[in-house]
Design a protein around this motif. Sequence first.
Motif, PDB file in Angstrom:
ATOM      1  N   VAL A 150       5.308  30.807  28.179  1.00  0.00           N
ATOM      2  CA  VAL A 150       5.611  32.100  28.796  1.00  0.00           C
ATOM      3  C   VAL A 150       5.445  33.178  27.734  1.00  0.00           C
ATOM      4  CG1 VAL A 150       7.347  33.528  29.932  1.00  0.00           C
ATOM      5  CG2 VAL A 150       7.252  31.065  30.417  1.00  0.00           C
ATOM      6  N   ASN A 151       4.750  34.247  28.096  1.00  0.00           N
ATOM      7  CA  ASN A 151       4.530  35.365  27.180  1.00  0.00           C
ATOM      8  C   ASN A 151       4.933  36.658  27.883  1.00  0.00           C
ATOM      9  OD1 ASN A 151       3.622  37.036  25.083  1.00  0.00           O
ATOM     10  ND2 ASN A 151       1.558  37.137  25.947  1.00  0.00           N
ATOM     11  N   SER A 190       4.044  23.009  23.452  1.00  0.00           N
ATOM     12  CA  SER A 190       2.800  22.239  23.399  1.00  0.00           C
ATOM     13  C   SER A 190       2.312  21.872  24.787  1.00  0.00           C
ATOM     14  CB  SER A 190       3.008  20.961  22.567  1.00  0.00           C
ATOM     15  OG  SER A 190       4.053  20.175  23.135  1.00  0.00           O
ATOM     16  N   ASP A 191       3.207  22.012  25.777  1.00  0.00           N
ATOM     17  CA  ASP A 191       2.848  21.763  27.173  1.00  0.00           C
ATOM     18  C   ASP A 191       2.522  23.099  27.828  1.00  0.00           C
ATOM     19  OD1 ASP A 191       2.654  21.133  29.855  1.00  0.00           O
ATOM     20  OD2 ASP A 191       4.400  19.779  29.846  1.00  0.00           O
TER      21      ASP A 191
END
Length: 520
Positions: free
Chosen positions: A488-489, A482-483
């Motif tokens: 990271v993707n 949520s932050d």
Amino acid sequence: MKKIFASIIAISVFAACSKDFLEHSPVDQQTETSFYQNPDQALQALVAVYNQLNIGDFDNIHLVSELASDNCFGGGGTSDLTWKQWDRGQESSNMNLGVWQKYYTGIYRANVLLSKLEGVNWGADSTLKNTYAAEARFLRAYFYFDLVRFFGNVPLVTKQLTVSEYNTPQATPADVYKLIAEDLKFAAERLPAIAYAGIPGSNYGRVTKWAAESLIGRVFLYYTGYYNQNDLAGVVTKAQAINYLEDVITTGGYDLVDSFPRLWQAAGRSFVGEDNKETIWSIKFTHKGLGNWDQKNGNRMQVHIGIRNQVLNPYYKGWGAGTVNPRLWNAYDGNDTRRNASIISIEDENLTGYAVGDQSQYTGYFWKKYQPLNEGNADSKGGNFQIDNYFDNIVIRYADVLLMAAELNLEGNLSKAQTYYNQVRDRAFLGTSGRKTLTTADGKRLIMEERRLELALEGVRYWDLLRQGMNVAKAAIDNNSSDPQFVVNFRTETQGLFKIPEQEINLSSGVYKQNPGWAN
């Protein structure tokens, strides 16, 4: 690469401040034609190849690969971008230029030395030429292995180039790995079989037969996994890879240190010392540059991962890169001695004086391995904490060899695989309480998880993920939060490869092609 090959790497760059065998004086006013005449000069040229191992700044491949893995976030200060870009697989201009230049400079120096060995007057010592050639070829293989893992399609250069050859086309990975395998086999066959106890202290840091055999195992596992091949570029079979590792285990004289925390200076448990019986090969560093930014003999990675801008005993200050992902902390069993020896927990260590300040991506966890210490810090020794940290970087540990051998023996000798696996687990838990049973079906998963815990923050995890496949890597590296700063993707379209520096593509006049998933 043109900029590297366009000039002769001068002999005067040899460092005078490295450790032990690297402590050779600089050589001035020598030309290439007059220099390679005797064994001492050949040794100084070899030292120049070794010296390239020390080069590296914020782009140290050990650190970068940890940032790219699921072990760490980018961290650093709120205004620091590059570490976060490696963490998230984002674009940045020439962000990998230092990596490219470091390794091709080392390759260049190795190639020059190898081309000159026949002209050296070796006198009565007929074995010295083979030893120097073996060391140079090991180092060339080591440089190429990092390059090809990092960039994929890279130019393959094995000699001094003429001007017309500067834009050597990128080779296929198979061709690069073939050279790596041949170089490592050459080193393994020609370096003396001196067991650990017989290696002179003055030679610590020099590559050995055991280092070459161990690196063959690492390269074999990565190449066959990442490229889904049965052997190492037609040069090393699985059976041969097993034999090399078995030779290290049965003949090399290495062993596990009795307690895992004793391996690390910052773990506070009677540090066993560098060059111990578990260290098969390490890159040597020293504080003796004493603030001279031209020396480049300190371990720069240490300042980058140090707790940001504050001294909290027993730790010294740094830049706060690579904040540890809580998922790594939580992956350890509470009775596993490796957790508190590998990771600093601000809360668990009651570091009440800690202030977040401008620390980015604060997680409450920092590296303990390689963390600079207040006692004996570089500043107190007359140096500069930014450049003169001096803990050696351990490249290959005996525990890694045991786990590689366990992995390779899963299908052919499950009992032996279990024995090697148990040794690592038993040391971690100070007894047999942590043992798990390997099976042919589930053994690989257990061993890979063990590698994650045993070798955390040692520059291994990212490559272990990639060799298991893009789906495995993505499942581990992706981080939903949520932050936004922790999102990271992992971009599977890059195949885990990094961006080739634009400068090198431009200098090649279009000969080099960018890796998939990265803009040209």
